[in-house]
Design a protein around this motif. Structure first.
Motif, PDB file in Angstrom:
ATOM      1  N   MET A 145       0.805  -1.214   0.000  1.00  0.00           N
ATOM      2  CA  MET A 145       0.000   0.000   0.000  1.00  0.00           C
ATOM      3  C   MET A 145       0.849   1.280   0.000  1.00  0.00           C
ATOM      4  N   ARG A 146       1.873   1.308   0.863  1.00  0.00           N
ATOM      5  CA  ARG A 146       2.650   2.545   0.956  1.00  0.00           C
ATOM      6  C   ARG A 146       3.961   2.311   1.683  1.00  0.00           C
ATOM      7  N   TYR A 177      -2.654   6.619   8.932  1.00  0.00           N
ATOM      8  CA  TYR A 177      -2.807   5.970   7.630  1.00  0.00           C
ATOM      9  C   TYR A 177      -3.060   4.475   7.788  1.00  0.00           C
ATOM     10  N   ILE A 178      -2.303   3.829   8.676  1.00  0.00           N
ATOM     11  CA  ILE A 178      -2.458   2.390   8.906  1.00  0.00           C
ATOM     12  C   ILE A 178      -3.858   2.065   9.421  1.00  0.00           C
ATOM     13  N   ALA A 179      -4.346   2.889  10.342  1.00  0.00           N
ATOM     14  CA  ALA A 179      -5.662   2.649  10.934  1.00  0.00           C
ATOM     15  C   ALA A 179      -6.790   2.901   9.942  1.00  0.00           C
ATOM     16  N   ILE A 233       2.565  -4.615   9.250  1.00  0.00           N
ATOM     17  CA  ILE A 233       3.527  -3.508   9.199  1.00  0.00           C
ATOM     18  C   ILE A 233       4.933  -4.104   9.190  1.00  0.00           C
ATOM     19  N   TYR A 234       5.754  -3.682   8.215  1.00  0.00           N
ATOM     20  CA  TYR A 234       7.129  -4.172   8.112  1.00  0.00           C
ATOM     21  C   TYR A 234       8.074  -2.997   8.350  1.00  0.00           C
ATOM     22  N   CYS A 235       8.900  -3.126   9.374  1.00  0.00           N
ATOM     23  CA  CYS A 235       9.794  -2.031   9.773  1.00  0.00           C
ATOM     24  C   CYS A 235      11.253  -2.384   9.513  1.00  0.00           C
ATOM     25  N   LYS A 287      -2.668  -5.163  14.911  1.00  0.00           N
ATOM     26  CA  LYS A 287      -1.913  -5.204  13.666  1.00  0.00           C
ATOM     27  C   LYS A 287      -0.721  -6.143  13.833  1.00  0.00           C
ATOM     28  N   THR A 288      -0.392  -6.854  12.770  1.00  0.00           N
ATOM     29  CA  THR A 288       0.773  -7.734  12.792  1.00  0.00           C
ATOM     30  C   THR A 288       2.009  -6.903  12.479  1.00  0.00           C
ATOM     31  N   LEU A 289       2.994  -6.976  13.361  1.00  0.00           N
ATOM     32  CA  LEU A 289       4.221  -6.186  13.204  1.00  0.00           C
ATOM     33  C   LEU A 289       5.401  -7.116  12.962  1.00  0.00           C
ATOM     34  N   LYS A 290       6.165  -6.825  11.883  1.00  0.00           N
ATOM     35  CA  LYS A 290       7.341  -7.624  11.556  1.00  0.00           C
ATOM     36  C   LYS A 290       8.506  -6.698  11.233  1.00  0.00           C
TER      37      LYS A 290
END
Length: 450
Positions: free
Chosen positions: A165-166, A183-185, A192-194, A216-219
């Motif tokens: 998405m972005r 934006y995520i919400a 979310i990939y950081c 949210k799944t955070l990776k």
């Protein structure tokens, strides 16, 4: 704000399991194996297959898994299955059993299961690529070389089922966490990939808190930066290593299926063994003491922050504060029969209908009133994590004494601590232990059951 797309993939593993067991059992009819007791043989190979599958994680095939992973799982599964299969001859003393026919049966099962395995793998890939089904919306935080490579994977490997998405660059002058979170919400982002190297420790902590509190799944794209002392899951997307912050056991399709089957069987036993005769007696006692409905029906917050109607036997006189005010010690609203059924937790029995309908589980975090969910979500850190699983009739926090009225902040904080531990460390045996302790507590009576 907190909802997520339905995970259709949860049905894939149980269906694959059923088809494989069908192959394992049906193919015995095509060859003259000459086993003396068919029931024992079928029970033996079925149990062996189930145990091996759990041990070898045979059905743990993800959307990003490569063919080599499937081949390795097939090899491991069938090496042990071959040994167990021929061990049957000596273990059950079967001198007349045809070794040659047993070998042919093994090859048939291997071929059949392999075809089904690769067929389901290919069909799911095509389904995600062409039909755009079961898609995960993702954002990438960071603009490093690895972050750009990951975006290329998302865009080029459509069969993985990720919709990029972005990308947010931390080096941009207008980058700020609040706009990123907004934006995520607002765009139904699932994962979310950081890029860890581009984030400060405070920013990493902020992303962790946001992901926990918003389901949210955070990776992370890993580097040599020290993230935090949590158990991380290491995975590969194509050839890129990815670290997953939280691995929730009940997001495993097989675990979820096992828990659901247990819930259905257990709820049916309670409904037809207890409620069918005890319910009318209790209903009569409730109506004789006070006017009003037998059941107290209230909206509660459930799995994935979805609302549902929770059923309980009414233990209070009719009052306007029932949907906003918890029962306290020596609460004047509680009736005489209500004191007894609350003390013994009998008022919770109708919730087994919720379990049967799929809104609740026998064991899980207790569902809260909508008012309290809104209140605690903003006040208690990581509160929303408890909604990663279905709420339960009983739970780990309850058997540890954290139930009933919230008198001070430490009450809800301790409750959430145990709820999160349950979510992250679920096992079938933990559920059984909680159920046994709940029954013991019901007979002993609990101090805060008022």
């Amino acid at each position: 704000m907190f909802s997520k797309n339905h995970r259709y993939s949860n049905f894939v593993t149980p269906i694959s399991y059923g088809l494989d067991l069908l192959v394992v059992n049906l193919f015995t009819n095509f060859l003259p194996i000459n086993f003396q007791n068919p029931i024992i043989f079928h029970s033996y190979i079925t149990i062996a297959w189930v145990v091996l599958s759990f041990k070898n994680e045979f059905y743990e095939v993800h959307r990003y898994s490569k063919v080599v992973v499937i081949l390795r799982k097939l090899f491991t599964q069938f090496v042990f299955f071959f040994l167990i299969l021929y061990a049957y001859i000596g273990f059950f003393k079967q001198p007349l059993m045809s070794r040659l026919a047993l070998g042919k049966y093994f090859l048939l099962v291997f071929a059949g299961v392999s075809v089904l395995k690769f067929l389901s793998y290919t069909l799911l890939m095509k389904y995600r690529e062409r039909v755009k089904g079961n898609i995960r919306n993702v954002v990438v935080i960071g603009k490093s070389k690895k972050a750009n490579q990951l975006i290329d994977v998302f865009n080029e490997r459509r069969e993985y089922g990720y919709q990029f998405m972005r990308q947010f660059s931390t080096k941009d002058a207008n980058f700020d966490l609040i706009s990123c979170f907004r934006y995520i919400a607002n765009n139904n982002i699932d994962e979310i990939y950081c890029s860890v190297s581009e984030l400060k420790n405070e920013e990493i902590a902020a992303f962790i808190d946001f992901a926990d509190n918003n389901l949210k799944t955070l990776k992370f794209l890993p580097d040599n930066k020290n993230i935090f002392s949590k158990k991380l899951k290491f995975e590969y997307y194509d050839y890129l290593p990815i670290l997953s912050l939280r691995d929730i056991p009940l997001h495993n399709s097989l675990n979820a299926f096992l828990k659901r089957m247990f819930d259905i069987v257990f709820s049916l036993i309670v409904i037809f063994g207890i409620l069918i005769w005890f319910g009318p007696i209790l209903a009569l006692l409730i109506r004789l003491e006070s006017k009003g409905p037998v059941f107290f029906i209230q909206k509660r917050t459930g799995f994935d922050n979805n609302e549902f109607y929770c059923f309980k036997f009414r233990s209070m006189a009719m009052n306007k504060d029932a949907d906003t005010l918890q029962a306290g010690k020596n609460d004047m609203r509680v009736t005489k029969i209500g004191k007894f059924i609350r003390k013994t937790s009998i008022d919770e029995l109708p919730q087994f209908y919720n379990v049967l309908f799929g809104n609740m589980s026998v064991v899980g975090p207790r569902p809260h009133m909508l008012k309290h969910t809104d209140e605690y979500a903003s006040r208690v850190d990581k509160y929303m994590l408890r909604h990663f699983v279905k709420p339960g009739i009983t739970g780990l926090a309850q058997v540890r004494g954290y139930r009933g009225e919230i008198e001070q902040d430490s009450d809800i904080q301790n409750r959430i601590k145990f709820d999160i531990f349950y979510v992250e460390n679920w096992s079938f045996f933990l559920d059984l232990k909680i159920i046994v302790q709940t029954v013991i507590n019901a007979f002993k009576g609990e101090e805060k059951a008022y």
